[in-house]
Each structure stands twice: as C-alpha cells, then as structure tokens.
Motif scaffolding. Structure first.
Motif, short mmCIF file in Angstrom:
data_model
loop_
_atom_site.label_atom_id
_atom_site.label_comp_id
_atom_site.label_asym_id
_atom_site.label_seq_id
_atom_site.Cartn_x
_atom_site.Cartn_y
_atom_site.Cartn_z
N PRO A 243 0.81 -1.23 0.00
CA PRO A 243 0.00 0.00 0.00
C PRO A 243 0.84 1.27 0.00
CG PRO A 243 -0.10 -1.13 2.14
CD PRO A 243 0.57 -2.06 1.20
N VAL A 246 1.32 2.36 -3.51
CA VAL A 246 0.08 2.92 -4.04
C VAL A 246 -0.09 4.36 -3.58
CG1 VAL A 246 -2.42 2.69 -4.16
CG2 VAL A 246 -0.99 0.63 -4.09
N ASP A 247 0.15 4.59 -2.27
CA ASP A 247 0.00 5.95 -1.71
C ASP A 247 0.97 6.92 -2.38
OD1 ASP A 247 -1.94 5.03 0.00
OD2 ASP A 247 -0.54 4.68 1.68
N LEU A 250 -0.02 7.63 -6.03
CA LEU A 250 -1.24 8.44 -6.09
C LEU A 250 -0.93 9.90 -5.78
CD1 LEU A 250 -4.27 8.23 -6.59
CD2 LEU A 250 -4.59 7.82 -4.13
N SER A 257 -7.52 5.98 -10.36
CA SER A 257 -8.49 5.22 -9.58
C SER A 257 -7.74 4.15 -8.81
CB SER A 257 -9.54 4.58 -10.50
OG SER A 257 -10.22 5.56 -11.25
N ARG A 258 -8.07 4.05 -7.52
CA ARG A 258 -7.33 3.14 -6.64
C ARG A 258 -8.11 1.86 -6.41
NH1 ARG A 258 -4.23 5.13 -1.31
NH2 ARG A 258 -3.61 3.09 -0.45
N ASP A 259 -7.39 0.74 -6.42
CA ASP A 259 -7.96 -0.56 -6.07
C ASP A 259 -7.11 -1.12 -4.94
OD1 ASP A 259 -8.75 -3.22 -5.82
OD2 ASP A 259 -9.07 -3.48 -7.98
N ASN A 260 -7.61 -0.97 -3.70
CA ASN A 260 -6.83 -1.38 -2.52
C ASN A 260 -6.60 -2.88 -2.47
OD1 ASN A 260 -6.39 1.17 -1.37
ND2 ASN A 260 -8.48 1.20 -0.54
N SER A 264 -3.34 -1.63 -6.72
CA SER A 264 -3.09 -1.09 -8.06
C SER A 264 -3.77 0.26 -8.25
CB SER A 264 -3.60 -2.07 -9.13
OG SER A 264 -5.01 -2.16 -9.09
N LEU A 265 -3.29 0.96 -9.27
CA LEU A 265 -3.89 2.22 -9.70
C LEU A 265 -4.26 2.12 -11.17
CD1 LEU A 265 -1.52 4.95 -8.14
CD2 LEU A 265 -3.80 4.27 -7.34
#
Length: 315
Positions: A243, A246-247, A250, A257-260, A264-265
């Motif tokens: 994560p 991802v952070d 972003l 668009s975030r997919d926790n 992925s982004l």
C-alpha cells in the motif's frame, strides 16, 4: 507492410451515390497505398458494398472521381477490370464443376494459353491447399475450401488489387485464420487488398489502415491503434508490492483510480508512447517502484459503436 509503389492503388475523391432519395455515399475520400490491406467498416447498409461495386466498375457513381491501379473507373473501366479481382459475399464457384474445372474456366476467360493455364492452375491448387480435392465436385467442399477456391479463381488473372467483400462470413475459426494467412501472403507479394468486413477482429488483425463509414461519410480513418486512442477509456494499470507504493504513486499522479485489494492504480491514458514515457518519468523521479505495468486501450468494437450513429451489435 510497405507500399510497393508511390502511386496509390486506389484513390477516391468526393464519391457520391444515391438510390432515389436515399443517399448511400455522401462525398467520400479514400487513399489506399499499394501493397497494403485497407479495411472499410460500417453497419449493414452503410455503403460498403456500394463502394466496392463502384470501384470494381459494377456500378457508376453519381459524382466524384475514383482511380484504381492508376486507371479512371468511369473512363477506363476495361483497364480497371484487367487489373482487379473481386471476391464477393457469395461464392462464384460453380458447384457442378470440380475445383480444377472451375479454375480452368477462369483460365479460359482470361484467355490464357493451354500450357500457361495448366501451370497457373497447378500453382493455385497447391497455394490454396486444394491439390488433393482438385478433381472432386466443389459441391462436396467445406465452407473454408469453397472460399479458398473462390479466391484462387480471383487470382487466375494475377490482379494488382483484390476486393474482398465479407470474405470470411460463415467460416469456422480455423478456416478464418487460414484465410487471414492467405491475405498476408498476397500482400507480401505486393497485392493490394480492399477489405470490407463486420468482423472487427478481422480488420484489427489484417488492416494497415481502417476507415469507418457512417451516414454515407467516412467519419474516421487511421491505423487500428490510432482509432482506438481516439476513444475515451484507455488507461495504464500500475500494480505495487504494498500500500505504501500505491500511496506514493497516487500522490505523484493525482488523477487515478485506486484498487486497494489489488494494490493497483488505474491511470487515464491514450496509450501513446509519449504519455507512457511521461508517466514512467514522473514515477522514476520519485524513485517509486512499480511491480507491474499494463496498457489498456478500447478495442475496435468500442471505436465502431462510438463513431457510428446506429447502436448495432457488431460481430
């Protein structure tokens, strides 16, 4: 695939055709380089077959100019016919004849001498995998064999340009792929293919350039990839190890668009090399590591439905 000549194989300017009050072609322009596959897409009734009929001298345009293999379609129809082959939606094979007899008929129509006719028949039977079935009635042929024989008959005159109008309709997947390979081989030998089809994967697989016909007009033209990039929905998917990645990404990229669950982004992108390089450079500047990157663009179905007025189901 590269052009074999600086002269276009097909050049169309302002072509118009109406049937009564119904306008079928409303001033279309086309330019097809020699030694390429050009695909004309459109819904049923969009004017694809009408275009082929005009370019192959089977019908006359109301206005505009068209040249095929360097010859004016209206003023030099005999020269055009001597330079082209046409394989329509429906087979021209005489089912009462064997495959060999169908080819011999075409050799006679092209006024080939007996020795040259035999040589060309043998070569075409071998090229299209029909030698073993040459003396069998063509009524016993499968759909794929029938289409191969139909195209072999078209090639008896050694055409520079071949019009393929819905060439794989009704064929099974293996026969379709066999036909695709035949098309590739023809183009490699310098033949120009003008392809009309409703199978969008066929155009995607074969065509160097594609034109979309709607409402009697060409509403878009380009390579398959160029057309796909015109339609919204393209994106780059970035997958990260955790994560934190991802952070960090972003924070740098903003619009994503975030997919926790998938770590992925999804980043909007037109799929071009320039936009992809810009994205990678931004991540690299912050030393953000990406485990996996994949580019997703709309397919030709999306392109077709976005560009045409009628919301049709496309095969």
């Amino acid at each position: 695939m590269t052009s074999t000549s600086s002269r276009p194989a097909i050049a169309v300017t302002g072509l118009r055709k109406s049937f009564g009050d119904h306008v079928v072609l409303d001033g279309i322009d086309l330019n097809v380089p020699a030694g390429t596959v050009f695909s004309l897409l459109g819904a049923n009734g969009a004017g694809k077959t009408t275009t082929v009929k005009i370019l192959s001298t089977l019908s006359r345009a109301d206005a505009g100019e068209a040249r095929v293999a360097g010859y004016d379609v209206a003023r030099e129809p005999d020269a055009v016919r001597a330079s082209i082959g046409v394989t329509g939606q429906f087979s021209a094979v005489d089912k009462l004849f064997t495959g060999e007899e169908n080819l011999r008929l075409m050799a006679d129509l092209h006024q080939l001498g007996r020795a040259e006719g035999r040589r060309r028949i043998a070569r075409l039977l071998d090229q299209f995998g029909l030698t073993d079935a040459a003396r069998k009635p063509s009524s016993a042929y499968s759909g794929g064999m029938m289409r191969r024989l139909d195209l072999a008959m078209t090639l008896m005159g050694s055409p520079e340009v071949i019009f393929l109008d819905e060439p794989t309709t009704g064929l099974d997947p293996r026969s379709r792929r066999d036909m695709w390979q035949i098309v590739r081989d023809l183009v490699a030998d310098g033949v120009t293919i003008f392809l009309t089809t409703q199978y969008l994967d066929e155009a995607d697989e074969l065509a160097d350039r594609i034109a979309v016909l709607d409402g009697g007009r060409v509403v878009a033209e380009g390579t398959a990839e160029e057309l796909k990039r015109r339609i919204p929905g393209g994106h780059v998917r970035l997958k990260f190890a955790g994560p934190e990645g991802v952070d960090a990404a972003l924070g740098v990229l903003g619009q994503a668009s975030r997919d926790n669950d998938a770590l992925s982004l999804r980043v909007p992108s037109d799929g071009s090399l320039r936009s992809l390089k810009t994205l990678i450079d931004r991540l690299d500047e912050r030393a953000i590591e990406v485990d996996e990157l994949s580019v997703h663009t709309p397919d030709l179905d999306d392109v077709f439905l976005a560009l045409t007025d009628e919301k049709v189901t496309v095969r």
